[in-house]
Design an enzyme around this catalytic site. Structure first.
Site, mmCIF file in Angstrom:
data_model
loop_
_atom_site.group_PDB
_atom_site.id
_atom_site.type_symbol
_atom_site.label_atom_id
_atom_site.label_comp_id
_atom_site.label_asym_id
_atom_site.label_seq_id
_atom_site.Cartn_x
_atom_site.Cartn_y
_atom_site.Cartn_z
ATOM 1 N N GLU A 291 40.734 38.725 41.234
ATOM 2 C CA GLU A 291 40.321 40.115 41.043
ATOM 3 C C GLU A 291 38.872 40.212 40.564
ATOM 4 O OE1 GLU A 291 43.474 41.311 38.348
ATOM 5 O OE2 GLU A 291 44.599 42.166 39.997
ATOM 6 N N GLU B 134 49.240 41.271 45.805
ATOM 7 C CA GLU B 134 49.987 41.886 44.713
ATOM 8 C C GLU B 134 50.489 43.248 45.175
ATOM 9 O OE1 GLU B 134 47.917 42.181 41.017
ATOM 10 O OE2 GLU B 134 47.547 40.019 40.841
#
Length: 618
Positions: free
Chosen positions: A181, A265
């Protein structure tokens, strides 16, 4: 002879199945598709973190995933879980990453590894060892020599565990993530150039390759954040993206105009903080999105399929402008399809129905849940005020309060003490509090200061000869966002009364609670809101999972047979029970020890047969 023959063929069949799955295979990306052993392959994965589940339950939870119809398990690797002290690495016992990977292979699951070095994950400091902050020349998540040297040490140790278990070496590992991320961090750290950000992330990728990672690499970011987070030579995947057109457009832009398309995710639940409502995601929404991904040929990973528990001091915290800190619950149930104790939820069963329709063969039976027991009232026979124990420790003395890091303590508590030789009356200000504290004068409670509610001051009336105690708790380092670089704990700036710094003669007592302290107990009257230690023994005729009911207590931590089960904060919720795995209990004598920060006279506890995670106290 017939019996012998039957067993011979059974053993031969089992051996051939194990050999078939353990033989060297091939996994790669070609023509916009994942290719497994020369055939197109869709990844249907669930995330589960081995440190959040007792090792004795790994196989059960993985079998739950297999029975749901998944083909892959994804796990983060937490750097600070394995490097226990600088240079001291532990990959054994509960921390045996290789055993977890091999167990997944035995069950019939492929494995995706997400090693960071930064992981987020609502985990203490996003996975970084706390002591990195002690090196003043080091800055995390940056093209910084001191930091990259530490990353290289970590990746070298990591590679020893996973390289032999890559699919091309006969193991089940098919992909490894580079960084994590990073696009969102780039967007928040505009004080650093994009060129420098990308230098750093590409160096992490190069370290992984150098140490022998040969399976495909990938990155994961929000679909609008690929510019900062993507890495050349690594597949971009889009976290949380529900719009198929946006997903494909984003990946095409950074992957040569083609797939494969993956959501690394997808959230069938969500994270939870103390003092905030427990978040739930409906089964209907999860089913609808899952079917949409499958219909459009999108691979995905449920984050989380099974959350588990933030045992000990492993939970992290978020930060935003409304709350200086949002500490995460001990439970990492996540409203996931497989609940914290490993139960099949209605969400699990609805998803299993989807995967069963896709499979020609019948899915394996859902494993039976672990037996649940209840423990009747346990009376604490031993109790003592922390103040009556603390003088056994030798304090650190300094002119100003020192941080946890300066005191060489990572987690737990520090008692800050100062005696006064003249009267002081007015407002006590502790703007540098990290994170929660109770304030006492001569052992009498005067109030709470709390970073969660941004309450940093209280009225105080000190007389000459009085003793001021400030018992500070680290509630978990920030694990996400730009403020991750501001993560010192304790009291990090001057304490003031009426704007004047209280300087000189501070005593500090570090209380790491790495293990429960071996203090003497004595029975006597204890003042209201005093911090206390309590201990009791209880006997069990049978063991099983259970849920310690903390609703009669205030705030603290619990040890069962020497294991730190985690924090409770029943005064605010929403979590009101603590999950105790049955494998950590014993037939016969067991020991429970509690450090209660807000003692109000209760000297007993019991367990119930279900968790309570959604009772917020206003």
């Amino acid at each position: 002879m017939k019996i012998f023959s039957r067993y011979f063929y059974i053993i031969l069949f089992i051996s051939s199945v194990n050999l078939m799955f353990s033989q060297k295979g091939k996994f790669g990306i070609r023509d916009g598709h994942f290719i497994l052993n020369e055939k197109p392959f869709s990844i249907y994965s669930g995330e589960m973190h081995y440190p959040r589940v007792p090792s004795q339950y790994w196989k059960h939870r993985l079998q739950m995933m297999k029975a749901m119809g998944l083909n892959t398990v994804t796990t983060y690797v937490f750097w600070n879980y394995h490097e226990e002290e600088p240079g001291k690495w532990n990959f054994s016992g509960e921390k045996d990453l290789r055993r977890f990977i091999k167990t997944a292979q035995e069950v019939g699951l492929y494995v995706i590894i997400r090693p960071g070095p930064y992981v987020c994950a609502e985990w203490e400091f996003g996975g970084y060892p706390w002591w990195l902050q002690k090196n003043k020349s080091l800055e995390i998540r940056r093209d910084n020599k001191a930091f990259l040297e530490e990353c290289e040490k970590y990746i070298r140790q990591l590679a020893k565990q996973i390289v032999p278990l890559q699919i091309n070496n006969g193991g089940p590992v098919i992909m490894v993530q580079a960084e994590n991320e990073f696009g969102s961090y780039v967007a928040q750290r505009k004080d650093i150039s994009l060129e420098e950000h990308r230098k750093y992330s590409h160096k992490i990728k190069e370290m992984l390759v150098k140490e022998g990672i040969s399976v495909p690499l990938f990155t994961s970011d929000g679909s609008s954040l690929f510019k900062g987070g993507s890495i050349e030579g690594a597949l971009p995947t889009a976290n949380g993206e529900s719009d198929i057109d946006v997903l494909k457009k984003s990946i095409n832009e950074y992957n040569g105009g083609k797939g494969p398309y993956m959501v690394a995710e997808y959230y069938p639940g969500w994270l939870d903080h103390w003092a905030e409502p427990f978040v739930k995601v409906t089964t209907e929404d999860v089913v609808k999105q899952t079917e949409l991904y499958i219909k459009n040929g999108v691979s995905f990973n449920y984050y989380m399929i099974h959350g588990g528990t933030n045992f000990g001091f492993t939970s992290g915290a978020n930060y935003n402008k409304d709350h200086d800190i949002q500490p995460d619950l001990t439970s990492y149930d996540y409203d996931a399809p497989i609940s914290e104790p490993g139960w099949a939820t209605p969400k699990y069963k609805a998803l299993r129905d989807i995967f069963q329709k896709m499979n020609k063969e019948r899915l394996s039976d859902i494993p039976q849940p672990v037996k649940v027991i209840t423990i009747p009232e346990i009376r604490f026979s031993k109790i003592n005020s922390l103040f009556d124990c603390i003088d056994q420790n030798k304090p650190v003395v300094n002119n100003a309060p020192l941080t946890f890091e300066d005191l060489n303590i990572g987690n737990g508590y520090v008692l800050y003490r100062r005696k006064f030789d003249k009267d002081q009356k007015g407002t006590l200000d502790i703007p540098g509090l990290r994170d929660y504290a109770n304030v006492y004068l001569n052992g009498i409670w005067k109030g709470e200061v709390n970073r969660v509610t941004k309450k940093y001051s209280l009225d105080i009336d000190i007389k000459a000869g009085d003793r001021l105690d400030i018992l500070v708790e680290n509630m978990g380092r920030i694990n996400y966002g730009a403020n991750i670089v501001h993560n010192l704990k304790g009291i990090i700036s001057p304490v003031k009364i009426n704007g004047v710094e209280i300087f000189g003669n501070w005593e500090m007592f570090p209380l790491s609670f790495d293990k429960f302290p071996n203090y003497a107990y004595q029975t006597k009257n204890i003042a209201d809101h005093s911090p206390v230690i309590q201990e009791a023994e209880f006997n069990l005729n049978e063991t099983g999972d259970t849920f310690l009911d903390m609703r009669k207590l205030g705030k603290g931590i619990v040890f069962i047979n020497g294991k730190n089960i985690g924090r409770y904060w029943s005064k605010v919720g929403p979590q009101q029970t603590l999950y105790i795995p049955g494998v950590w209990l014993k037939k016969g004598k067991n020991t429970i020890q509690i450090f209660e920060q807000i003692f109000e006279g209760n000297r007993s506890v019991n367990s119930i047969d279900h968790p309570i995670l959604d009772q917020l106290v206003k």
